[in-house]
Design an enzyme around this catalytic site. Structure first.
Site, PDB file in Angstrom:
ATOM      1  N   LYS A 204      30.691 118.174 -22.041  1.00  0.00           N
ATOM      2  CA  LYS A 204      31.444 119.098 -21.186  1.00  0.00           C
ATOM      3  C   LYS A 204      30.716 120.442 -21.083  1.00  0.00           C
ATOM      4  O   LYS A 204      29.678 120.644 -21.705  1.00  0.00           O
ATOM      5  CB  LYS A 204      32.870 119.243 -21.716  1.00  0.00           C
ATOM      6  CG  LYS A 204      33.689 117.936 -21.581  1.00  0.00           C
ATOM      7  CD  LYS A 204      34.112 117.649 -20.162  1.00  0.00           C
ATOM      8  CE  LYS A 204      34.532 116.223 -19.835  1.00  0.00           C
ATOM      9  NZ  LYS A 204      35.590 115.621 -20.589  1.00  0.00           N
TER      10      LYS A 204
HETATM   11  C1  LIG Z   1      36.667 114.549 -20.749  1.00  0.00           C
HETATM   12  C2  LIG Z   1      37.959 114.527 -20.055  1.00  0.00           C
HETATM   13  C3  LIG Z   1      39.182 114.513 -20.745  1.00  0.00           C
HETATM   14  C4  LIG Z   1      39.281 114.278 -22.225  1.00  0.00           C
HETATM   15  O1  LIG Z   1      38.601 115.194 -22.974  1.00  0.00           O
HETATM   16  P1  LIG Z   1      38.465 114.916 -24.551  1.00  0.00           P
HETATM   17  O2  LIG Z   1      38.137 116.270 -25.095  1.00  0.00           O
HETATM   18  O3  LIG Z   1      37.338 113.939 -24.718  1.00  0.00           O
HETATM   19  O4  LIG Z   1      39.751 114.383 -25.040  1.00  0.00           O
HETATM   20  C5  LIG Z   1      40.349 114.615 -20.041  1.00  0.00           C
HETATM   21  N1  LIG Z   1      40.347 114.724 -18.700  1.00  0.00           N
HETATM   22  C6  LIG Z   1      39.207 114.728 -17.995  1.00  0.00           C
HETATM   23  C7  LIG Z   1      39.287 114.883 -16.508  1.00  0.00           C
HETATM   24  C8  LIG Z   1      37.983 114.611 -18.643  1.00  0.00           C
HETATM   25  O5  LIG Z   1      36.851 114.568 -17.926  1.00  0.00           O
END
Ligand SMILES: *Cc1c(COP(=O)(O)O)cnc(C)c1O
Length: 416
Positions: A204
């Site tokens: 991310k």
């Molecule tokens: C990555 C992601 C999540 C989940 O994030 P985590 O930190 O891995 O739980 C939720 N929603 C979207 C749109 C994502 O891309």
């Protein structure tokens, strides 16, 4: 050796490494002073009075819908064009995710379709098996790729229909929106919804390895999420053990185990400090790609908007399959063979066995997502992407489009 461009490469530097080592040496590994500092600095960065650090965005979303009082049998509007987490948290509490179609260009939730889905639900006209008496209580929009939806329209829609809004802001830090060029900017998380949920997963926009954050302006919601993030105990671990004999905690509710560790927050503090610099680096890559593909008729580039500050978490192109002799999957195979990492965001939820089989969602109920997802390819975009890497992505994509142009497109091209 031929160049290999990964889909993503995390940008971890010495300050992150030093802080993790300092955390290890301090003897305090789990939730403690570094988490507290990370929460305070993140809250300041988005302009929210409260931030609760947790071990994933999924945990943040779960705590958010729990704090808002979602009950079994209630309905929540969720985009079909999203990751598993957005809808599964509704299921955790026994709710019914009502899937909503997407805008064909931004991939963000289509509010006109949200209205249609609410009407269909109430009239018992959804083909999906969702009881007509399931009371709609909330909506969870996603800012896909980091291009924010129209927050004001979303809020008005929710208000008209008596719904709360939780933002899945997993892609949207840092990101901002404004109504028009004369309006002030508003940051994602700066009162853009009841609760905004951010992700610090490895790929991310900022990372803690695994991690997440929920921000809100509401002190009671923040307190409930904090309580439920650690077994429903009356104090968190730091509060319990930092002097004052706080060993005598009380269990106030059957909570979860969602706290972030100080080891993870040690990474987050320094990622946060570089968040805007890294966003600008991704934006520079995006500009290069937008420019390089502007004249390529076989693809469409991601949307931009002068009234958005785009986090550029993703760079999803859409293939014009009518002009190409190969399909998306073959296109991706060739990209990978030539050393360009790529992915798809996403196969829509209604085309996954669980949602199809459990609720009976039909492709015809979500026509845009059904059609557009077959054209999607996310290309590499990350900070400190090297010049040679950008050039390789550009040259490979351009060459694939040229090579696989259909005969019809070729003729049209020759005529011009
Ligand atoms: C990555 C992601 C999540 C989940 O994030 P985590 O930190 O891995 O739980 C939720 N929603 C979207 C749109 C994502 O891309």
């Amino acid at each position: 050796m031929a160049i290999q461009v990964p889909f993503f490469r995390p940008d971890i530097r010495e300050p992150e490494i030093d802080e993790v080592v300092a955390s290890l040496r301090s003897g305090w590994l789990t939730t403690g002073p570094r988490v507290k500092r990370f929460e305070e600095e993140f809250a300041a960065a988005v302009g929210a009075p409260h931030a609760v650090a947790v071990n994933s965005a999924t945990a943040a979303l779960h705590l958010a819908v729990e704090a808002l009082g979602l009950k079994a049998g209630e309905a929540v509007l969720v985009p079909t064009m999203t990751f598993a987490a957005t809808a599964e948290v509704v299921r955790y509490l026994g709710g019914h995710p009502v899937l909503v179609d997407c805008d064909p260009v931004t991939m963000n939730l289509d509010l006109d379709d949200a209205r249609r889905k609410l009407e269909a639900l109430r009239a018992g006209r959804l083909a999906a098996r969702i009881p007509a008496d399931a009371k709609p209580v909330g909506i969870i929009p996603v800012h896909v790729g980091g291009l924010m939806m129209d927050v004001e329209r979303g809020r008005a829609f929710a208000h008209e229909n008596g719904l709360w809004v939780v933002e899945d802001a997993a892609h949207a830090f840092p990101a901002s929106w404004r109504r028009d060029s004369r309006s002030p900017w508003q940051r994602c998380g700066e009162n853009t919804s009841a609760i905004s949920c951010f992700s610090f997963y490895a790929n991310k926009t900022i990372t803690t390895g695994e991690g997440g954050m929920a921000t809100t302006t509401d002190a009671e919601l923040a307190q409930r999420m904090r309580l439920m993030s650690l077994h429903g105990l009356s104090h968190d671990a730091w509060g319990r053990y930092s002097g004052g004999g706080k060993w005598d905690y009380r269990i106030l509710a059957p909570g979860f185990k969602y706290n972030l560790t100080d080891l993870a927050a040690a990474i987050g503090i320094h990622q946060l400090a570089r968040a805007e610099a890294m966003r600008q680096e991704r934006e520079a890559v995006a500009r290069r790609l937008l420019e390089a593909f502007a004249d390529v008729e076989e693809l469409e580039v991601p949307a931009t908007d002068e009234n958005r500050i785009h986090s550029w978490h993703l760079f999803p192109i859409r293939l014009r399959l009518d002009r190409l002799a190969i399909d998306r999957n073959a296109f991706m195979e060739e990209l990978k063979e030539r050393g360009v990492g790529c992915s798809v965001h996403w196969r829509p939820l209604h085309l996954h066995p669980y949602y199809e089989e459990t609720f009976g969602w039909r492709a015809e109920e979500l026509p845009t997502a059904t059609r557009v997802w077959e054209t999607l390819v996310s290309l590499p975009i990350f900070p400190s992407m090297r010049e040679a890497e950008i050039e390789h992505v550009v040259a490979t994509v351009r060459d694939l489009c040229h090579t696989h142009r259909t005969a019809v497109a070729r003729e049209a091209f020759a005529r011009n």
